[in-house]
Scaffold this active site. Structure first.
Site, PDB file in Angstrom:
ATOM      1  N   ASP A   1       0.908  -1.258   0.052  1.00  0.00           N
ATOM      2  CA  ASP A   1      -0.165   0.140  -0.046  1.00  0.00           C
ATOM      3  C   ASP A   1       0.747   1.409  -0.091  1.00  0.00           C
ATOM      4  O   ASP A   1       1.282   1.712   1.258  1.00  0.00           O
ATOM      5  CB  ASP A   1      -0.849   0.042   1.278  1.00  0.00           C
ATOM      6  CG  ASP A   1      -2.128  -0.912   1.183  1.00  0.00           C
ATOM      7  OD1 ASP A   1      -2.127  -2.146   1.929  1.00  0.00           O
ATOM      8  OD2 ASP A   1      -2.801  -0.778   0.324  1.00  0.00           O
TER       9      ASP A   1
ATOM     10  N   GLY B   1      -6.537   4.903   3.089  1.00  0.00           N
ATOM     11  CA  GLY B   1      -5.680   5.752   3.973  1.00  0.00           C
ATOM     12  C   GLY B   1      -5.337   4.898   5.184  1.00  0.00           C
ATOM     13  O   GLY B   1      -4.218   5.105   5.648  1.00  0.00           O
TER      14      GLY B   1
ATOM     15  N   ASP C   1     -10.766  -4.444  -1.077  1.00  0.00           N
ATOM     16  CA  ASP C   1      -9.762  -4.063  -0.222  1.00  0.00           C
ATOM     17  C   ASP C   1     -10.412  -3.249   0.753  1.00  0.00           C
ATOM     18  O   ASP C   1     -10.901  -2.043   0.325  1.00  0.00           O
ATOM     19  CB  ASP C   1      -8.946  -3.424  -1.175  1.00  0.00           C
ATOM     20  CG  ASP C   1      -7.562  -2.893  -0.239  1.00  0.00           C
ATOM     21  OD1 ASP C   1      -6.673  -1.791  -0.799  1.00  0.00           O
ATOM     22  OD2 ASP C   1      -7.421  -3.257   0.916  1.00  0.00           O
TER      23      ASP C   1
ATOM     24  N   GLY D   1      -5.789  -6.822   5.427  1.00  0.00           N
ATOM     25  CA  GLY D   1      -4.533  -6.414   6.155  1.00  0.00           C
ATOM     26  C   GLY D   1      -4.614  -6.603   7.901  1.00  0.00           C
ATOM     27  O   GLY D   1      -3.848  -7.536   8.130  1.00  0.00           O
TER      28      GLY D   1
END
Ligand code: DX5
Length: 238
Positions: A41, A148, A181, A203
């Site tokens: 990322d 973000g 995602d 993640g």
């Protein structure tokens, strides 16, 4: 209607939630656990408020794992950095439609570099922005959170968007994988897969202090075990 062989769901570990002081080790843990790819990322503090890392980290990871490296460019003017990430060893470059004035040309440039070209769109971005570039796209990523940060909750409205994207791809007779995602875990994964996602990027549900990467990946795999594609008919979980 064209029939497709059974579509295997791919699992991708995003290193955004990995230990930044030990990225190589954490990537190797995912590789040893059987992950299909690593997503890197890249954030520039401009397109998204956070700054993470650049091509140098991709180069370092390339030395650590033999995995497919999927580089998610959450940066403005990505066209300025394509060759640097290609030289660093990326296998796919994912650009955000929102950052590309000339998206068609950027996707051409990525393919000319010999890499897979992907497009990522934010929750507020409509699917229509993809219509003229589907033939240049090797993967479409639907952001199921606002980009973000890791560890956010899935934005429910994106499930219907995934379903509509699948229909758009089907209508064109294409077989472009749909990645999701953000907020992908053992609870949300089956619903995302049922909607048509075949690449699950996670993640914080992969890297956390609750369980090992191996156990987290196993839990994710088991959560979608009953959802497979046969042809274009979706087989619901047993
Ligand atoms: C957002 C990042 C995250 C990350 C996955 O900018 O792209 O979506 O990859 O985060 P989790 O799986 O923790 O939601």
């Amino acid at each position: 209607m064209r029939m497709r062989s059974e579509q295997k769901i791919q699992f991708v570990a995003s290193i955004l939630s990995a230990d930044f002081a030990n990225l190589g080790e954490d990537a190797q843990k995912a590789e040893a656990a059987g992950i299909d790819a690593i997503q890197v990322d890249v954030m520039d503090g401009s397109f998204v408020p956070v700054i993470t890392f650049g091509a140098g980290v991709v180069k370092a990871l390339r030395r650590c794992v033999n995995l497919f490296l999927d580089v998610h460019l959450m940066i403005v003017e990505p066209e300025r950095h394509l060759s640097a990430f290609a030289e660093a060893g990326a296998n796919r470059l994912l650009v955000h439609q929102e950052t590309c004035v000339h998206l068609h040309r950027v996707l051409q440039l990525i393919r000319e570099l010999g890499l897979e070209a992907g497009v990522s769109i934010n929750p507020a971005t409509p699917l229509t922005v993809l219509e003229e570039v589907l033939d240049l796209t090797d993967l479409i990523q639907i952001m199921t959170v606002n980009p973000g940060w890791g560890g956010q909750q899935l934005i429910e409205s994106q499930l219907d968007k995934i379903d509509r994207l699948r229909e758009m791809i089907e209508r064109r007779g294409l077989e472009i994988p749909i990645a999701v995602d953000g907020g992908v875990d053992a609870t949300t994964a089956p619903r995302l897969a049922e909607a048509g996602a075949t690449v699950l990027i996670s993640g914080s549900s992969m890297y956390n202090d609750r369980a090992s990467v191996e156990d987290n990946l196993t839990a994710l795999r088991e959560s979608v075990a009953g959802v497979v594609w046969r042809g274009w008919e979706r087989v619901r979980p047993a």
